[in-house]
Structure formats: structure tokens, C-alpha cells
Design a protein around this motif. Sequence first.
Motif, mmCIF file in Angstrom:
data_model
loop_
_atom_site.group_PDB
_atom_site.id
_atom_site.type_symbol
_atom_site.label_atom_id
_atom_site.label_comp_id
_atom_site.label_asym_id
_atom_site.label_seq_id
_atom_site.Cartn_x
_atom_site.Cartn_y
_atom_site.Cartn_z
ATOM 1 N N GLY A 359 0.819 -1.201 0.000
ATOM 2 C CA GLY A 359 0.000 0.000 0.000
ATOM 3 C C GLY A 359 0.847 1.243 0.000
ATOM 4 N N THR A 360 0.224 2.429 -0.148
ATOM 5 C CA THR A 360 0.959 3.706 -0.165
ATOM 6 C C THR A 360 0.184 4.741 0.629
ATOM 7 O OG1 THR A 360 -0.138 4.382 -2.221
ATOM 8 C CG2 THR A 360 2.011 3.286 -2.418
ATOM 9 N N LEU A 361 0.945 5.662 1.255
ATOM 10 C CA LEU A 361 0.390 6.874 1.860
ATOM 11 C C LEU A 361 0.912 8.053 1.056
ATOM 12 C CD1 LEU A 361 0.696 6.442 5.753
ATOM 13 C CD2 LEU A 361 -1.377 6.413 4.361
ATOM 14 N N ILE A 362 0.020 8.898 0.556
ATOM 15 C CA ILE A 362 0.407 10.044 -0.270
ATOM 16 C C ILE A 362 0.007 11.314 0.475
ATOM 17 C CG2 ILE A 362 0.093 11.207 -2.473
ATOM 18 C CD1 ILE A 362 -0.611 8.500 -3.701
ATOM 19 N N CYS A 363 0.965 12.260 0.562
ATOM 20 C CA CYS A 363 0.720 13.551 1.211
ATOM 21 C C CYS A 363 1.173 14.635 0.261
ATOM 22 C CB CYS A 363 1.483 13.640 2.535
ATOM 23 S SG CYS A 363 1.315 15.233 3.378
ATOM 24 N N ARG A 364 0.239 15.266 -0.434
ATOM 25 C CA ARG A 364 0.565 16.223 -1.475
ATOM 26 C C ARG A 364 -0.135 17.541 -1.146
ATOM 27 N NH1 ARG A 364 0.350 12.713 -6.495
ATOM 28 N NH2 ARG A 364 2.155 11.746 -5.501
ATOM 29 N N ALA A 365 0.641 18.626 -1.005
ATOM 30 C CA ALA A 365 0.082 19.941 -0.659
ATOM 31 C C ALA A 365 0.709 20.993 -1.543
ATOM 32 C CB ALA A 365 0.349 20.264 0.811
ATOM 33 N N ASN A 366 0.045 22.136 -1.611
ATOM 34 C CA ASN A 366 0.539 23.258 -2.407
ATOM 35 C C ASN A 366 0.424 24.516 -1.569
ATOM 36 O OD1 ASN A 366 1.618 24.640 -4.502
ATOM 37 N ND2 ASN A 366 -0.102 24.349 -5.916
ATOM 38 N N GLY A 367 1.084 25.580 -2.003
ATOM 39 C CA GLY A 367 1.053 26.859 -1.322
ATOM 40 C C GLY A 367 1.975 27.818 -2.013
ATOM 41 N N ASN A 368 2.013 29.051 -1.534
ATOM 42 C CA ASN A 368 2.895 30.058 -2.116
ATOM 43 C C ASN A 368 3.564 30.805 -0.960
ATOM 44 O OD1 ASN A 368 4.215 31.882 -3.715
ATOM 45 N ND2 ASN A 368 2.375 32.982 -4.372
ATOM 46 N N PRO A 369 4.806 30.515 -0.672
ATOM 47 C CA PRO A 369 5.727 29.633 -1.415
ATOM 48 C C PRO A 369 5.415 28.153 -1.212
ATOM 49 C CG PRO A 369 6.762 30.488 0.556
ATOM 50 C CD PRO A 369 5.449 31.198 0.459
ATOM 51 N N LYS A 370 6.061 27.295 -2.020
ATOM 52 C CA LYS A 370 5.831 25.859 -2.006
ATOM 53 C C LYS A 370 6.117 25.314 -0.614
ATOM 54 C CE LYS A 370 5.112 21.902 -4.263
ATOM 55 N NZ LYS A 370 3.860 21.602 -4.969
ATOM 56 N N PRO A 371 5.177 24.575 -0.003
ATOM 57 C CA PRO A 371 5.398 24.072 1.355
ATOM 58 C C PRO A 371 6.407 22.921 1.372
ATOM 59 C CG PRO A 371 3.294 23.286 0.540
ATOM 60 C CD PRO A 371 3.818 24.242 -0.503
ATOM 61 N N ARG A 372 7.029 22.750 2.556
ATOM 62 C CA ARG A 372 7.952 21.647 2.776
ATOM 63 C C ARG A 372 7.187 20.500 3.430
ATOM 64 N NH1 ARG A 372 11.291 19.765 6.850
ATOM 65 N NH2 ARG A 372 10.470 21.346 8.289
ATOM 66 N N ILE A 373 7.389 19.266 2.930
ATOM 67 C CA ILE A 373 6.705 18.081 3.434
ATOM 68 C C ILE A 373 7.633 17.338 4.375
ATOM 69 C CG2 ILE A 373 5.558 15.923 2.844
ATOM 70 C CD1 ILE A 373 4.055 18.337 1.874
ATOM 71 N N SER A 374 7.155 17.012 5.582
ATOM 72 C CA SER A 374 7.917 16.187 6.512
ATOM 73 C C SER A 374 6.980 15.149 7.105
ATOM 74 C CB SER A 374 8.546 17.045 7.624
ATOM 75 O OG SER A 374 7.530 17.710 8.363
ATOM 76 N N TRP A 375 7.575 13.961 7.434
ATOM 77 C CA TRP A 375 6.786 12.833 7.953
ATOM 78 C C TRP A 375 7.168 12.541 9.396
ATOM 79 C CZ3 TRP A 375 2.810 10.418 5.496
ATOM 80 C CH2 TRP A 375 2.689 10.607 4.124
ATOM 81 N N LEU A 376 6.158 12.103 10.175
ATOM 82 C CA LEU A 376 6.365 11.608 11.522
ATOM 83 C C LEU A 376 5.633 10.284 11.653
ATOM 84 C CD1 LEU A 376 5.653 14.936 11.749
ATOM 85 C CD2 LEU A 376 6.405 14.498 14.106
ATOM 86 N N THR A 377 6.107 9.456 12.559
ATOM 87 C CA THR A 377 5.386 8.220 12.849
ATOM 88 C C THR A 377 5.165 8.147 14.353
ATOM 89 O OG1 THR A 377 5.440 5.813 12.728
ATOM 90 C CG2 THR A 377 7.572 6.911 12.915
ATOM 91 N N ASN A 378 3.874 8.017 14.710
ATOM 92 C CA ASN A 378 3.463 7.997 16.122
ATOM 93 C C ASN A 378 3.974 9.225 16.858
ATOM 94 O OD1 ASN A 378 2.143 5.523 15.799
ATOM 95 N ND2 ASN A 378 4.022 4.384 16.252
ATOM 96 N N GLY A 379 3.989 10.393 16.152
ATOM 97 C CA GLY A 379 4.379 11.664 16.750
ATOM 98 C C GLY A 379 5.864 11.914 16.776
ATOM 99 N N VAL A 380 6.690 11.012 16.248
ATOM 100 C CA VAL A 380 8.151 11.150 16.262
ATOM 101 C C VAL A 380 8.628 11.339 14.826
ATOM 102 C CG1 VAL A 380 10.331 10.027 16.864
ATOM 103 C CG2 VAL A 380 8.310 9.698 18.310
#
Length: 1192
Positions: A359-380
Motif C-alpha cells: 500500500g501507499t500513503l500520499i501527502c501532497r500539498a501546495n502553497g505560495n511559497p511551495k510548502p515543505r513536506i515532513s513525515w512523523l510516525t506515532n508523533g516522532v
Amino acid sequence: MQLKIMLKKKHLSAGRVPLILFLCQMISALDVPLDSKLLDDLVQPPTITQQSPKDYIIDPRENIVIQCEAKGKPPPSFSWTRNGTHFDIDKDPLVTMKPGSGTLVINIMSEGKAESYEGVYQCTARNERGAAVSNNIVVRPSRSPLWTKERLEPIILRNGQSLVLPCRPPIGLPPAIIFWMDNSFQRLPQSERVSQGLNGDLYFSNVLPEDTREDYICYARFNHTQTIQQKQPISLKVISAKSSKERPPTFLTPEGNESHKEELRGNVLSLECIAEGLPTPIIYWIKEDGTLPANRTFYRNFRKTLQIVHVSEADSGSYQCIAKNALGAVHHTISVTVKAAPYWIVAPQNLVLSPGENGTLICRANGNPKPRISWLTNGVPIEIALDDPSRKIDGDTIIFSNVQESSSAVYQCNASNKYGYLLANAFVNVLAEPPRILTSANTLYQVISNRPALLDCAFFGSPMPTIEWFKGTKGSALHEDIYVLHDNGTLEIPVAQKDSTGTYTCVARNKLGMAKNEVHLEIKDPTRIIKQPEYAVVQRGSKVSFECKVKHDHTLIPTIMWLKDNGELPNDERFSTDKDHLVVSDVKDDDGGTYTCTANTTLDSASASAVLRVVAPTPTPAPIYDVPNPPFDLELTNQLDKSVQLTWTPGDDNNSPITKFIIEYEDAMHEAGLWRHQAEVSGTQTTAQLKLSPYVNYSFRVMAENSIGRSMPSEASEQYLTKAAEPDQNPTAVEGLGTEPDNLVITWKPLNGFQSNGPGLQYKVSWRQKDGDDEWTSVVVANVSKYIVSGTPTFVPYLIKVQALNDVGFAPEPAAVMGHSGEDLPMVAPGNVRVNVVNSTLAEVHWDPVPLKSVRGHLQGYRIYYWKAQSSSKRNRRHIEKKILTFQGTKTHGMLPGLQPYSHYALNVRVVNGKGEGPASTDRGFHTPEGVPSAPSSLKIVNPTLDSLTLEWDPPSHPNGILTEYILKYQPINSTHELGPLVDLKIPANKTRWTLKNLNFSTRYKFYFYAQTSVGSGSQITEEAITTVDEAGILPPDVGAGKAMASRQVDIATQGWFIGLMCAVALLILILLIVCFIRRNKGGKYPVKEKEDAHADPEIQPMKEDDGTFGEYSDAEDHKPLKKGSRTPSDRTVKKEDSDDSLVDYGEGVNGQFNEDGSFIGQYSGKKDKEPAEGNESSEAPSPVNAMNSFV
């Protein structure tokens, strides 16, 4: 594998269900219902369901509540961080966490300050499957600071100058709402000339004299704390100038020719331009490199503010505001840049996978300026989290392969830029679950034939189950050559036919097990309009009818609706509808249009339309209006046991449309020759379905009615005899009342022949005692209305039933009614009779109730007999008159009004039932106290003389006690009916005659006479009488008691002594006049002089001094009445030093009284021993003789 659930759907129909809703519905595990019956053992990681806003402004006067709610299986536990470190709520006594929740409650109302709890809070919800975190919640208390004190100088301007009144509100949290008002809290009027800017300042394009005022006040309202702060009032004075120089516009705000504005995506863009000038400028807006968005652009503040809602990057660009007046124009350019906080393009969704799946988890966002994507697992942060070989991070995507149960976790995706951030939780839940079908068992689907049918089979399982459908109990699996099998489990029958009806079974299988469910499908016939309305051309004022016949499935009930031009029919009584027709009467021009008939059922609908065209009527000869001709050709069809269809042909309507038909029937068997009303139908119908009763020989006739009247009846139809049946109703008005102590008479209202429903009508009469265990006793009687049961106990409740029957059978079982056997006279008298004498005319009687069993009937009340006790001799002479008072119901006391005072009474009490009275109680006597007497029975005045009257009277007819005395009051009455002084006289009670002496002769007196007891005075009797004139005088008329007879008659006018006396009087008057003139010439003063000065009446002459009065009189030849009494000077005093002849020397000295007008009261005589008479004497003296008599 992803979880797929299909929603349950009943009563499907084509055209209203887009297939995409059923075919492609992907519902994540976040929406899996945690239903204890379905998914009781389903484990699920935590999910945040409710949290406080990111920017959380609190009220410092209330407790702080920071919300954090989450769901999961097992239920999650909660923890908090504050400013990035663990927040130990156990160490702070003011902080508590709600049970079963993560919501914090900080109790600052008891102690503590809100400022102490400012900070950034974050909630974590954790269970064995992972941890979900909330947003960073910034908690700040609201602030509503005061204005800084400042001294505001008055502003003085000339007419036409521009002005800006600054507001500069204090900086609060959240920012205040600004408005301008006066001291009376009335908003200041604003216009194109005067308006408030976005910064709160008040702008005047030019001032006018009416702008002068001392109370321009800026208010700041802080909604969060519900407070309003006020700036010091500003005083403005506008000086009128003879002429104000006009000028072109210039901008008050913004300054310069260009400015820049930055706004965030999704917010409201507000651009403002306020100009000054004379005359007042008008503001216009344009976008230099495009057009303003029509649906999102609004003008505020008299077009000085341009607002664009839901702004986006496409709204960036240059906007120009232009200010114009008659002398020129000026413009300002605002460059707008739209930035964007992060917003989702694809937010991560929860995953439910089975062991070994990908399976896959996709997190895609936009903004101006372009947002930075970061991942956490169980809050870490995922970079420092425990390594999981099943996952791989690829930018905004996490790829999972060959997952195991240990791969379950909650992942957080954070997208951020300088304007904000987004945080989303998405869990990966690795489950091994056998199939479960979530669609309700035995769901019924109804579908119209030849339309698609969609049968649900919502399911759940991990690994993902395979779905198969079967029809019937032994059918094989359905294949896609005829059916369509959708991924979400739905079975589609593209064209459902009658043979598609049946039971369908859905079977879900995976390697862990199998589940199945049955649903049912019914195919219904479509609704069709078989007779459509037709195009019509009618003349104005005529009638038109549209027909719309509908055929439908017999299990569906259609509703018929008529529309005109796709709207509702006019609310006009000219429009009438029935089952198949729309009728428009008295057609008008605006009735033309399209009329649509729509038939709706719960599954489908059908409609048909027709056009109505209205034309002018063609001239025709005046029609002859009359009642319709009778209908004819009556025919009976569809003859059933309890109904028949009657058809007829209408007669000519004689130029007035038939509005209705009246149907009547004749029962030749029971009521031959009598026609009764059966039904009425619309004038457009020629058939009627008639309900019939059993065992009636029917004939029918029809009459037509129009606006003129009703037609003659048609010829009677053929006869139709309905079959006999058992009665369908029982007699009414059933009662049971005894006429004797040992019987029960049962009565009822019998059925008529029409209601008998068959031959041999009889009645089954049943009875039994209500309170006993006896069986029902029954007897069948002929068609009568009464039955008598003998030998019953006295007054016992019975249950009674009367049931109708005929040769066919019995009517339905009747309800029992209650009755009573016959009553007998009561056996016991009321006891303990007590009398309480309230006053001389009222007594209250009390008694004890008798036992109900002794009443032997319906207790109607108690009856009191009372009478006035008399001596034995009087009883012999006259029958004792007894009075009766009845008190209804169970009352045990009553009042006896109208008693005779000072009397002895006796009474007894009896109980009353429907049969009569019971025995009387023992006589109880009582005495009434004394009262006031009645008026004396008569009052007569007898033997009138010159100075006396004799009164005779009869005692009061009702002394009401022992008389103590009589009171006599009397007073004289003069010729003008004025009353003189009142004299009181007490007379012993044993007297019936009294003589009044020393009265004035020829004077009318009024007498008031009444008796007294020790209680008080009774009613008075009045009378009037006149003392005699002389022996030749005429007696006065009757005055109540009869003529007053003179006791002596002397003609003094012929006596010598009288003539001599009169001569002496004349001489004395002459001497008095001489003395008056002498003293007047000497300057002397005396009361008559004072009187003359006051009245200036030359006719008034004083009388002789030895009379002791100041009576005035005119010449005796004029026969004018004497005017008694004199007046004092205007100050109402008589000063002794003013005259030797003062009033103190007369009568009773200083005891004289004065009237309100200053006149002296009293009659003075030379005799000191005579009582002064109060009031005015009678002035009835027609001659000097009478005047002389008054001097004696």
C-alpha cells in the motif's frame, strides 16, 4: 487492500442514482463504524476527532478548556506537551482532564491567571496500534485595553474643508470592531461625503455647518470579552463661509499614486480609496490587467471599499481606484499579491491492509511559497523513529510492501511554509479478519420494470473478500453476461424484468472464512398516462376540462398534481380537480398557457401537457338560461353485494353548466315511496360507485343542478335487491333504570328496517349483577324497545347488553353498559343536626351524612324543612307555613337565608333519592337574635291647629325585637321647598300618639318617623302636614294620612281688638321711620344702615326695634312675601364700637351664627325664654295679618 463499504439503498429508480456513487465509493478505515454488533473485536489505531483551533483566544474571565477528542480500539490514552515539553497535569491542581477524553480544563475562576497558561499546546492520543497528535494549539487570553488619556483640542474649520478624525484604537486581542457614535449612543450618519475607513478613522470629503457637534466619539468593541471602550469626545465647529471654493479630488487614503497589498488565498481582499474634494467625489474601480470577478466582487462603504471574497492566486494584479467630481479626476494603483498558506492536493488516507499486502500513503500539498513536506510516525520524526523494513519514503509518498501486524502505526504528514502549516494523521492498520456483510439482511428493493436494479452487498474483511451473487435457493452464481458485478459488492441488473423478481444471495469469501446475506427484489409496473390532456381553444368566460387518466401498478398509490406553466395552479375557486379531470370555469385571458398533469408514485412518475388558448367570444343571441333537463338512460353495472355502479346520460344544461349530480335511492321493501339522499358527484361525472347496505330493494334516480337550480328527477332505475347479512350494528341508547324497588327496566333505541340487514330482526337482552359472580342471563325478544326484569334486589348495579340478530346471524358483540334496579325510599334520617345562628336573618345547618346503603337509590341531596314556631293558639288559627331548601349531592351543611329576626324556628333534615324523601330527623329549634324593626305600619297627622299638630301611628308590622323607643324628626319647608332646621324627638315605645306644640302657623312641616330596638334603627316613614291659617282658611290637601282638621276656627279679621292692634302697629312703624331719619342725620350707625349700604335697595325698610328681628318687607299693598334675615358687613363681623345697636344686644347674644355668605342665622324675639328656631322660616305671608301673627 483497502476497505470498501457500500451504503444501503431502498426503492431505487433510474435517473436519480448516479452509478458512480455505487461503483467507485472508497471509504477508509477512518469511517469504519465501531459498532459493537458488527465490528466489536476490530482493532483500530487512534484518530483525532475533535481539537481546539490552532489560534485559540480565550476569555480570561472563564475557565480554559482545550479540547482533544479521539477514537480508537482499544480506547486511547492522552498526554500533552506545552511549549515543546511534557505537561504534567498531575502537578498543577488547577488542571484536570475530562474522563475518557483528552480535553483539559484549567480552573482559573477560583484562582490563578489566564496569562500564566499562555503557550503552545499539543495533544497525543495513544493505544497499542500507534499514536495520533493534534495541531499545535496556541493559547492566548483576549485583551481589551483602555484608550490612553489624551487632551483633544476643539477643531474649527471653514465650510467645505476636508477633515480626518483619528480613532487610533488600543491594540487588543482579537482586534476591536470600530464604530462612531454620539453621547446618546446613536450611530453617526455616514454617506458618500462622510465615512469610516478600514483603520477606524472618520473621513470628511468636505465639511458642512450641520457637521458641527461636540460629541464625535470613537468606540472600540471587543467581542471576545463583550466590552466596549470609548475615546474622548472630539469637538468640531464648522464656520459658514459666504462661498466655498470648489476643488478637484485628492486622496486622503492611501497616500501617493501607488501602493502594495498582500493577501492570503481564501481570505477576503479589501481595497480602500477615500478622497476629498468639493463637490464630493465619486469612486470607481477597475482591474488594469483583467476584469473583476462578477460573483465574488462587492462594493462597501459607498463604493470606497472593494472586496473580493475567496481570493486566489488568479486575483493577483493591479487594481485602480478613480475619484471624480465636476472639476477633475485622480487615480491610485494598488498592486495585489496573493500568497497561500499550505492547502491539500491529496491528504493522506487511512490504510487497512492484511498481512503480506502492499500500500501507499500520499501527502501532497501546495502553497505560495511551495510548502515543505515532513513525515512523523506515532508523533516522532520519521528520521529518528524505529526502522520498519516494510516502508520506504519517497518525498511526499510512503510505500509499504509485505506488511505485517507490527507495521501498524499512525503517520503524521506536516506541510508548512511561512504562512502556516497543515498536519494530517493517517494510520496503517494491518488486520486479519474474516468476511462480514454490513448490508441489512432481507432488505427489500422495489424497482420499475425495464429500469436498472442495484442490489447492495456492503462488506468488510481482511484480506479483501471475493463477492459472488446467487438467485434463488439452488441457483448458480450470476455471471457478467447478464449482470454487472461491481468492486464494492453491488449487483446491477441493467434492465430489470418481471422475471427478475425474487431472492438474491450475496456471498463474501476470503481465506479466513465466508459470510452471506439475502435481499429481495420486486419489479413494479410503470406509471403511464393512458388518456392525455388535449390542446384546447375556448372562448373567454366559458368552461374547459382537461382529462388525465393514469394506469399504475396496483400496489403503488399515485398522487395526481396539475401544474400551469410549470408552477402551481392559481389559488382560485374557478380551478377544480378530481381524480381524472382539471376543470377551469369562467375562463379568463390569463388562464391561457401550458397545463401539465403529473402522476407520482414512490418509485416513478409520468406527466403529460396540453396548451390552452383563450379567444374572444363570438357574438351570439342572448341564451335562455334554465335548470338542466333531467338525466336519462340510468343503468346499473358491476352489481356486487355491497356496491353497484350507476351510469347515466346528462340532459341539456340549458346554457348553464351542470355543477353537480344528486343521486337518491328508494327502499321499496322498508320505505316505499320515500326517496333519500345517496351521494353527490361533480357535474363532469356520469358514473358513480355507490355503497349499498344488505337486504335493501334499491331503486335510484338522478337530478342535475346548475347555477339556476335543480332539475326534475330522472326516471327510476331498475330495482336491485341486495343479499341479506347479519346486522353490522347494535341498538343505541341502552339504559337500565328500575321503576319499582324490585325491577329493572332495560330500554334501547331499536334499529330501523334499513339497519336490520335481513329478515327476522330480534334482540338478545343480557344482564347480570355488576358486583356478583353470576353468569349472564339472556333472553331473545322480538323487535321491541323495552324489557322488564322482575324480582331484582333494590337499587343494585347491573351490567346490560342488547345485541341485534336476524335470520342470518348476530351483530358484533356489544359493549356492556351499567344500570340500576329500582330505587326505594331512604330508610335513615340524617343525624347530629346542628344549627349555628350567623345573624338575625341567617343560620347555618350541619348534619351527618346517612350511610350510602340506607339511601337505596341515587343520592340526589339533602332537604331542609324549616318553619317559624308559633304558640298553640296561633297554630290552631292558621296552618304553619314550612319552607324547603334542597342541597344537591353529598353536602352536609347549608345556609338558611331570609329568617325573621327575634323569632323561634324549628327544622328537620331529610335525605332525598330518585324515589323521594327519607324520614325526617328530629326537629331542632333555634332562636334568631333581635334585628332592626321595619317601618311603622302607618303615620297620620290629625287635629292641626294654628301652632300644633297631632301624630298617630301604628307600630311596625315586624318589630324584629323589643321596641325601645320611637324617633321623630321634623323640619319646616318654605315656599321654595327649602328645608329648615331639623328637630329630633324621642318618644316612648308604648305610645301611638303624640302632639307637637309651639309650631308656626300656616307652615308646612316634613316628618321622619322610625322605631328602634337595642340593635339599631329601622326603616323610616315620612309625612308632611300644614298648621292651620285661620277659621275661614281652606284646609290643605291630603298629606299622606288624610285631611288635617282644625281644632279651632276664629275669624280674627272682624275682631275689634285686632283692628286696634293693627293701627298701633302702623303708628309704631311711623315712629320708627322718624327715629331712623333723625339718627341718620346725626351720623349714627346701626345694622339696618349696614344692610342698606351692602344692598343699596331703596325698598328695604327696618322694622321696629322691639321685635328683635331684622326682617325686611315691602309695601303691604304689593302682597310680596316677607324676606326674613339680615346681612352683616362684608368682613362678616359686627363691631360694637360701630353702633350702639349691634346684634349682640338681640336674641341670645354672641351665640348667633353666620352663613357662608355672611348673613346672620337666627330669629330674634323679645322673649328671652323662647328657643331660637334654626334655619329659614316660611315666607308664606300673603297679607299684613300674617305678618302680624309672626310678631306675636
